[in-house]
Design a protein around this motif. Structure first.
Motif, PDB file in Angstrom:
ATOM      1  N   VAL A   1       6.039  -5.443   2.880  1.00  0.00           N
ATOM      2  CA  VAL A   1       5.956  -4.541   1.734  1.00  0.00           C
ATOM      3  C   VAL A   1       6.413  -5.294   0.487  1.00  0.00           C
ATOM      4  O   VAL A   1       7.470  -5.916   0.483  1.00  0.00           O
ATOM      5  CB  VAL A   1       6.834  -3.291   1.939  1.00  0.00           C
ATOM      6  N   ILE A   2       5.609  -5.216  -0.558  1.00  0.00           N
ATOM      7  CA  ILE A   2       5.923  -5.907  -1.806  1.00  0.00           C
ATOM      8  C   ILE A   2       6.769  -5.005  -2.694  1.00  0.00           C
ATOM      9  O   ILE A   2       6.464  -3.823  -2.872  1.00  0.00           O
ATOM     10  CB  ILE A   2       4.622  -6.302  -2.541  1.00  0.00           C
ATOM     11  N   CYS A   3       7.836  -5.539  -3.244  1.00  0.00           N
ATOM     12  CA  CYS A   3       8.674  -4.795  -4.187  1.00  0.00           C
ATOM     13  C   CYS A   3       7.868  -4.482  -5.439  1.00  0.00           C
ATOM     14  O   CYS A   3       7.279  -5.377  -6.043  1.00  0.00           O
ATOM     15  CB  CYS A   3       9.927  -5.600  -4.533  1.00  0.00           C
ATOM     16  N   GLU A   4       7.862  -3.228  -5.839  1.00  0.00           N
ATOM     17  CA  GLU A   4       7.111  -2.834  -7.030  1.00  0.00           C
ATOM     18  C   GLU A   4       7.766  -3.367  -8.303  1.00  0.00           C
ATOM     19  O   GLU A   4       7.117  -3.523  -9.332  1.00  0.00           O
ATOM     20  CB  GLU A   4       7.007  -1.304  -7.103  1.00  0.00           C
ATOM     21  N   GLY A   5       9.062  -3.672  -8.218  1.00  0.00           N
ATOM     22  CA  GLY A   5       9.776  -4.144  -9.387  1.00  0.00           C
ATOM     23  C   GLY A   5       9.596  -5.617  -9.675  1.00  0.00           C
ATOM     24  O   GLY A   5       9.300  -6.012 -10.801  1.00  0.00           O
ATOM     25  N   CYS A   6       9.752  -6.467  -8.640  1.00  0.00           N
ATOM     26  CA  CYS A   6       9.709  -7.920  -8.883  1.00  0.00           C
ATOM     27  C   CYS A   6       8.701  -8.650  -8.010  1.00  0.00           C
ATOM     28  O   CYS A   6       8.623  -9.871  -8.041  1.00  0.00           O
ATOM     29  CB  CYS A   6      11.104  -8.522  -8.676  1.00  0.00           C
ATOM     30  N   GLN A   7       7.936  -7.914  -7.188  1.00  0.00           N
ATOM     31  CA  GLN A   7       6.884  -8.481  -6.341  1.00  0.00           C
ATOM     32  C   GLN A   7       7.415  -9.464  -5.293  1.00  0.00           C
ATOM     33  O   GLN A   7       6.730 -10.409  -4.907  1.00  0.00           O
ATOM     34  CB  GLN A   7       5.794  -9.181  -7.176  1.00  0.00           C
TER      35      GLN A   7
ATOM     36  N   TYR B   1      15.674  -3.036  -6.908  1.00  0.00           N
ATOM     37  CA  TYR B   1      14.774  -1.895  -7.107  1.00  0.00           C
ATOM     38  C   TYR B   1      14.685  -1.058  -5.832  1.00  0.00           C
ATOM     39  O   TYR B   1      14.605  -1.589  -4.728  1.00  0.00           O
ATOM     40  CB  TYR B   1      13.391  -2.402  -7.504  1.00  0.00           C
ATOM     41  N   LYS B   2      14.717   0.279  -5.989  1.00  0.00           N
ATOM     42  CA  LYS B   2      14.610   1.179  -4.841  1.00  0.00           C
ATOM     43  C   LYS B   2      13.399   2.081  -5.000  1.00  0.00           C
ATOM     44  O   LYS B   2      13.062   2.511  -6.103  1.00  0.00           O
ATOM     45  CB  LYS B   2      15.883   2.011  -4.709  1.00  0.00           C
ATOM     46  N   GLU B   3      12.770   2.371  -3.877  1.00  0.00           N
ATOM     47  CA  GLU B   3      11.558   3.183  -3.884  1.00  0.00           C
ATOM     48  C   GLU B   3      11.532   4.047  -2.637  1.00  0.00           C
ATOM     49  O   GLU B   3      11.974   3.636  -1.562  1.00  0.00           O
ATOM     50  CB  GLU B   3      10.321   2.270  -3.919  1.00  0.00           C
ATOM     51  N   GLU B   4      11.031   5.267  -2.784  1.00  0.00           N
ATOM     52  CA  GLU B   4      10.878   6.142  -1.627  1.00  0.00           C
ATOM     53  C   GLU B   4       9.978   5.480  -0.592  1.00  0.00           C
ATOM     54  O   GLU B   4       8.972   4.842  -0.947  1.00  0.00           O
ATOM     55  CB  GLU B   4      10.261   7.483  -2.052  1.00  0.00           C
ATOM     56  N   ILE B   5      10.341   5.623   0.676  1.00  0.00           N
ATOM     57  CA  ILE B   5       9.563   5.002   1.753  1.00  0.00           C
ATOM     58  C   ILE B   5       8.107   5.451   1.694  1.00  0.00           C
ATOM     59  O   ILE B   5       7.186   4.636   1.811  1.00  0.00           O
ATOM     60  CB  ILE B   5      10.185   5.335   3.130  1.00  0.00           C
ATOM     61  N   LYS B   6       7.891   6.739   1.502  1.00  0.00           N
ATOM     62  CA  LYS B   6       6.524   7.269   1.458  1.00  0.00           C
ATOM     63  C   LYS B   6       5.708   6.575   0.377  1.00  0.00           C
ATOM     64  O   LYS B   6       4.571   6.144   0.615  1.00  0.00           O
ATOM     65  CB  LYS B   6       6.560   8.773   1.201  1.00  0.00           C
ATOM     66  N   SER B   7       6.280   6.449  -0.814  1.00  0.00           N
ATOM     67  CA  SER B   7       5.572   5.823  -1.934  1.00  0.00           C
ATOM     68  C   SER B   7       5.231   4.369  -1.630  1.00  0.00           C
ATOM     69  O   SER B   7       4.114   3.916  -1.893  1.00  0.00           O
ATOM     70  CB  SER B   7       6.433   5.917  -3.198  1.00  0.00           C
TER      71      SER B   7
ATOM     72  N   ARG C   1       1.444   2.819  -1.106  1.00  0.00           N
ATOM     73  CA  ARG C   1       1.032   1.707  -1.966  1.00  0.00           C
ATOM     74  C   ARG C   1       0.530   0.535  -1.132  1.00  0.00           C
ATOM     75  O   ARG C   1      -0.451  -0.129  -1.464  1.00  0.00           O
ATOM     76  CB  ARG C   1       2.218   1.297  -2.848  1.00  0.00           C
ATOM     77  N   SER C   2       1.192   0.284  -0.011  1.00  0.00           N
ATOM     78  CA  SER C   2       0.783  -0.803   0.880  1.00  0.00           C
ATOM     79  C   SER C   2      -0.544  -0.496   1.562  1.00  0.00           C
ATOM     80  O   SER C   2      -1.369  -1.392   1.784  1.00  0.00           O
ATOM     81  CB  SER C   2       1.869  -1.052   1.933  1.00  0.00           C
ATOM     82  N   ILE C   3      -0.775   0.770   1.881  1.00  0.00           N
ATOM     83  CA  ILE C   3      -2.045   1.178   2.487  1.00  0.00           C
ATOM     84  C   ILE C   3      -3.181   0.983   1.496  1.00  0.00           C
ATOM     85  O   ILE C   3      -4.264   0.491   1.846  1.00  0.00           O
ATOM     86  CB  ILE C   3      -1.975   2.651   2.955  1.00  0.00           C
ATOM     87  N   GLU C   4      -2.933   1.368   0.242  1.00  0.00           N
ATOM     88  CA  GLU C   4      -3.944   1.178  -0.802  1.00  0.00           C
ATOM     89  C   GLU C   4      -4.294  -0.303  -0.946  1.00  0.00           C
ATOM     90  O   GLU C   4      -5.454  -0.679  -1.113  1.00  0.00           O
ATOM     91  CB  GLU C   4      -3.417   1.718  -2.129  1.00  0.00           C
ATOM     92  N   GLU C   5      -3.283  -1.143  -0.869  1.00  0.00           N
ATOM     93  CA  GLU C   5      -3.481  -2.583  -0.960  1.00  0.00           C
ATOM     94  C   GLU C   5      -4.317  -3.094   0.209  1.00  0.00           C
ATOM     95  O   GLU C   5      -5.267  -3.878   0.026  1.00  0.00           O
ATOM     96  CB  GLU C   5      -2.112  -3.258  -0.971  1.00  0.00           C
TER      97      GLU C   5
ATOM     98  N   TRP D   1       0.753  -4.501   8.883  1.00  0.00           N
ATOM     99  CA  TRP D   1       0.620  -4.943   7.495  1.00  0.00           C
ATOM    100  C   TRP D   1       1.962  -4.870   6.766  1.00  0.00           C
ATOM    101  O   TRP D   1       2.274  -5.737   5.942  1.00  0.00           O
ATOM    102  CB  TRP D   1      -0.420  -4.074   6.781  1.00  0.00           C
ATOM    103  N   CYS D   2       2.743  -3.864   7.081  1.00  0.00           N
ATOM    104  CA  CYS D   2       4.058  -3.696   6.441  1.00  0.00           C
ATOM    105  C   CYS D   2       5.154  -4.472   7.172  1.00  0.00           C
ATOM    106  O   CYS D   2       6.331  -4.320   6.848  1.00  0.00           O
ATOM    107  CB  CYS D   2       4.428  -2.213   6.389  1.00  0.00           C
ATOM    108  N   GLU D   3       4.769  -5.262   8.144  1.00  0.00           N
ATOM    109  CA  GLU D   3       5.681  -6.103   8.918  1.00  0.00           C
ATOM    110  C   GLU D   3       6.781  -5.275   9.575  1.00  0.00           C
ATOM    111  O   GLU D   3       7.959  -5.658   9.571  1.00  0.00           O
ATOM    112  CB  GLU D   3       6.286  -7.213   8.056  1.00  0.00           C
ATOM    113  N   ALA D   4       6.366  -4.118  10.101  1.00  0.00           N
ATOM    114  CA  ALA D   4       7.262  -3.250  10.874  1.00  0.00           C
ATOM    115  C   ALA D   4       8.540  -2.887  10.120  1.00  0.00           C
ATOM    116  O   ALA D   4       9.606  -2.750  10.720  1.00  0.00           O
ATOM    117  CB  ALA D   4       7.602  -3.905  12.213  1.00  0.00           C
ATOM    118  N   ILE D   5       8.441  -2.719   8.811  1.00  0.00           N
ATOM    119  CA  ILE D   5       9.620  -2.391   8.012  1.00  0.00           C
ATOM    120  C   ILE D   5      10.151  -1.008   8.346  1.00  0.00           C
ATOM    121  O   ILE D   5      11.351  -0.741   8.258  1.00  0.00           O
ATOM    122  CB  ILE D   5       9.309  -2.516   6.500  1.00  0.00           C
ATOM    123  N   VAL D   6       9.245  -0.092   8.733  1.00  0.00           N
ATOM    124  CA  VAL D   6       9.640   1.235   9.204  1.00  0.00           C
ATOM    125  C   VAL D   6       8.926   1.500  10.524  1.00  0.00           C
ATOM    126  O   VAL D   6       8.000   0.781  10.908  1.00  0.00           O
ATOM    127  CB  VAL D   6       9.300   2.342   8.170  1.00  0.00           C
ATOM    128  N   SER D   7       9.329   2.536  11.213  1.00  0.00           N
ATOM    129  CA  SER D   7       8.790   2.823  12.538  1.00  0.00           C
ATOM    130  C   SER D   7       7.350   3.312  12.476  1.00  0.00           C
ATOM    131  O   SER D   7       6.883   3.809  11.452  1.00  0.00           O
ATOM    132  CB  SER D   7       9.651   3.882  13.229  1.00  0.00           C
TER     133      SER D   7
END
Length: 303
Positions: free
Chosen positions: A215-221, A239-245, A249-253, A271-277
């Protein structure tokens, strides 16, 4: 009034993602940088148009095909008496004209930007003729960057320099403009004729395996992401972001880079490298996408 607003092209978005997830060549980086800079310049000009007084119909980022020829218009302004066709350039640095050729300060020849303006004006006039519309066209090349300088330019060129922008906008505001249904129908026609994407894109060859996952950070990539309860936190910039958001964003990518790849829970998880379940990803997909199929063969599409 903006009838058609500006948005990033798919090509620019794809190159931005690829720039982060793989190593672009120097030529590809330059192309990406030029697209990014051009888009930034166009947005700056849109902010100026936002302050126009009187009645105007503004259409941004148009793409047409006339007589098997594709051409693009950065901004088109419809007024009572005619049309203003605007090509915006975000060039930076010193340039000069010599014997009708354009050069950088280091004597590298560049493509004459007025050629594109004249070509677009000619093709737009043909489009008007095809629809039996008699409207005058004023075409201008606008340099938006205050750090731009052009030497040895003839005075009669249809160019607006950074130091002339305020006066140009004031002159537009002085032109009283009263629109009617004819103007609205013309704007609707242009929107209907607009092509969503050009076939002339310059994307590098890439495949799924060569791209970095995560997952790419929306703040600093960056990719330094950790999970904090219901949020993802960037270990680099904070930078913090809601998991859903972040997942959406990663799905759109993923869908933009690989439109033929089916969106499944496993695909998004990888694709998200298993960052969440997978359970969290499935819940997000179920609430925001339409599920097709059953069991292991099921996948998701936009609802």
């Amino acid at each position: 009034m903006f009838i058609k607003s500006r948005c990033e092209s798919a090509e620019l978005k794809q190159l931005r993602y690829l720039h982060i997830r793989t190593n672009l060549s120097e030529k590809e980086k330059r192309h990406f940088s030029n697209l990014e800079k051009g888009y930034e310049g166009e947005l700056k000009f849109d902010m100026l148009l936002d302050n126009l007084s009187g009645e105007w119909l503004i259409l941004s980022d148009l793409l047409f095909e006339v007589g098997n020829t594709i051409f693009q218009i950065d901004s088109l302004l419809i007024s009572q008496k005619g049309i203003f066709l605007i090509d915006v350039k975000n060039f930076e640095g010193d340039f000069y004209i010599e014997a009708d050729r354009w050069y950088t300060a280091s004597r590298n020849e560049i493509k004459d930007p007025l050629l594109q303006l004249r070509r677009s004006e000619s093709l737009l006039r043909r489009l008007l003729q095809d629809h039996k519309l008699n409207l005058s066209i004023e075409a201008y090349l606008i340099f938006i960057n205050p750090e731009f300088t052009l030497y040895q330019a003839p005075r009669d060129l249809p160019i607006i320099f950074p130091t002339q922008l305020n006066r140009f906008m004031k002159n537009l505001n002085k032109r009283s403009s009263k629109l009617n249904e004819k103007h609205s129908k013309f704007a609707d026609l242009l929107v209907a004729k607009h092509m969503n994407e050009s076939s002339f894109t310059q994307l590098p060859n890439y495949d799924y395996e060569q791209l970095r996952k995560g997952v790419i950070c929306e703040g600093c990539q960056s990719f330094l992401i950790s999970v904090e309860k219901y949020k993802l936190a960037c270990n680099s910039c904070g930078y913090k972001e809601e998991i859903k958001s972040a997942i959406l964003r990663s799905i759109e990518e993923l869908t933009l880079l690989f439109p033929d790849r089916k969106i499944t829970t496993n695909a998004v998880h990888e694709w998200c490298e298993a960052i969440v379940s997978k359970k969290t990803i499935e819940r997000i997909l179920t609430k925001n996408y339409k599920r097709l199929g059953y069991g292991w063969s099921s996948y998701y599409v936009n609802s």
